[in-house]
Design an enzyme around this catalytic site. Structure first.
Site, PDB file in Angstrom:
ATOM      1  N   HIS A  38      12.671   3.059   3.698  1.00 19.66           N
ATOM      2  CA  HIS A  38      11.280   2.616   3.725  1.00 19.66           C
ATOM      3  C   HIS A  38      11.168   1.098   3.792  1.00 19.66           C
ATOM      4  O   HIS A  38      12.020   0.380   3.273  1.00 19.66           O
ATOM      5  CB  HIS A  38      10.550   3.100   2.466  1.00 19.66           C
ATOM      6  CG  HIS A  38      10.036   4.503   2.577  1.00 19.66           C
ATOM      7  ND1 HIS A  38       8.865   4.907   1.983  1.00 19.66           N
ATOM      8  CD2 HIS A  38      10.524   5.588   3.212  1.00 19.66           C
ATOM      9  CE1 HIS A  38       8.651   6.178   2.252  1.00 19.66           C
ATOM     10  NE2 HIS A  38       9.652   6.616   2.989  1.00 19.66           N
ATOM     11  N   GLU A 107       6.784   7.622   9.391  1.00 14.14           N
ATOM     12  CA  GLU A 107       5.521   7.476   8.682  1.00 14.14           C
ATOM     13  C   GLU A 107       4.905   6.138   9.050  1.00 14.14           C
ATOM     14  O   GLU A 107       5.607   5.128   9.148  1.00 14.14           O
ATOM     15  CB  GLU A 107       5.744   7.517   7.167  1.00 14.14           C
ATOM     16  CG  GLU A 107       6.301   8.814   6.630  1.00 14.14           C
ATOM     17  CD  GLU A 107       6.698   8.666   5.162  1.00 14.14           C
ATOM     18  OE1 GLU A 107       5.811   8.823   4.296  1.00 14.14           O
ATOM     19  OE2 GLU A 107       7.870   8.387   4.900  1.00 14.14           O
TER      20      GLU A 107
END
Length: 328
Positions: A38, A107
């Protein structure tokens, strides 16, 4: 035999702590370790987002036995697939063949940062197909030129290739994705204990059979703590984003967005989804649907970076014993 893994949550711990946790998780007996990849945490309360590939390189040198995996990397926007191919080959060498490249369609939270926009899901899946094909081509060691709908590769070659080829797991969330990615993948990755994903996968021509040459790798959050209320409070503070589901979570761009989307999620809502507290048998029951669905590998997420040391020191070994006694 069901394998149990530990999740290196880059959203909730700094890089040195993650390496230390990886060593401790290997020592207490976990079979494998997966790392999130991330640029942002989901919620500001989590407070971290170090570069996963740098951490995994250090983990590969600091550990000896556990398998390693990205869970998962998006090789289409923030990273070009040719660069992912190089990184994966290098990490496999450092890990002496213990690394699996976990890939997914990504994402918005992590991919928006490079300013290339956020495509619709069908486009993201098209991009992922092309990225996998590029990575596979480069992992042959051949000089590769590619002209596709989404990517170009100009006379690229991976010069340092591992003796053990890098296997690829792909995150899938429904029948359409399974049919599309199973023939391109070595392993299935999913966060829901859905037996239908595995049965659909096994019916696809060219898909590696599960169980067999293919694995189904799942993941589940837990929040162990000697104090049940402390666990519930911590899970709500740091993991209430989990309540939104993939359809929501994939499209939110910032921690502020996740905070707003989960504003009305209550502590009891989180506790209903995540086992919280000291009851190891309750944790086993929450993990059980994964092996009942046919998952071969299940990674645990201990919620709360500050709680990881105590979890690994006090609860991980007895929990693993209970899980292995209960699982097929």
């Amino acid at each position: 035999m069901t394998r149990f893994g530990y999740t290196l949550m880059t959203e909730q711990s700094g890089p040195k702590d993650l390496v230390r946790h990886a060593v401790a998780a290997e020592r207490v007996g976990f079979d494998f370790e997966v790392s999130s990849d991330h640029y942002f945490p989901w919620l500001s309360a989590q407070g971290h987002a170090p570069h996963a590939w740098t951490v995994l390189g250090a983990v590969a040198h600091a550990t000896e036995r556990v398998d390693l995996m990205t869970y998962v990397t998006c090789p289409t926007i923030r990273y070009h697939p040719a660069v992912v191919a190089q990184k994966a080959a290098t990490l496999q060498i450092l890990a002496d063949g213990r690394f699996t490249l976990g890939l997914g369609a990504g994402e918005n939270l992590n991919e928006h940062v490079v300013g290339e926009g956020w495509p619709a899901v069908d486009v993201r899946q098209d991009m992922l197909v092309e990225a996998i094909e590029i990575i596979r081509a480069l992992h042959t060691g051949d000089l590769t030129t590619w002209e596709g709908d989404h990517f170009r590769v100009d006379s690229a070659r991976i010069w340092d290739l591992p003796d053990e080829p890098v296997q690829i797991g792909v995150a899938v969330g429904g029948e359409k994705a399974v049919n599309r990615f199973a023939p391109l993948s070595d392993h299935l990755v999913a966060t829901e204990p859905d037996a239908g994903l595995i049965s659909t996968w096994n019916a696809v021509d060219g898909a590696p059979s599960i169980p067999g040459t293919g694995r189904a790798v799942g993941q589940i959050p837990i929040c162990w703590d000697p104090d049940e209320q402390a666990a519930i409070t911590r899970a709500h503070e740091q993991f209430r984003w989990f309540a939104g589901g993939w359809a929501v979570n994939a499209d939110l761009p910032t921690t502020a967005g996740f905070a707003g989307a989960t504003k009305f999620v209550r502590e009891e809502d989180v506790a209903a989804q995540i086992p919280c507290g000291p009851d190891l048998d309750a944790i086993v029951e929450s993990v059980k649907p994964f092996w009942e669905a046919g998952f071969t590998d299940i990674a645990l997420v201990q919620v709360g970076g500050d709680s990881v040391d105590r979890f690994l020191a006090e609860a991980a070994e007895p929990l693993l014993e209970k899980l292995r006694s209960a699982a097929p």
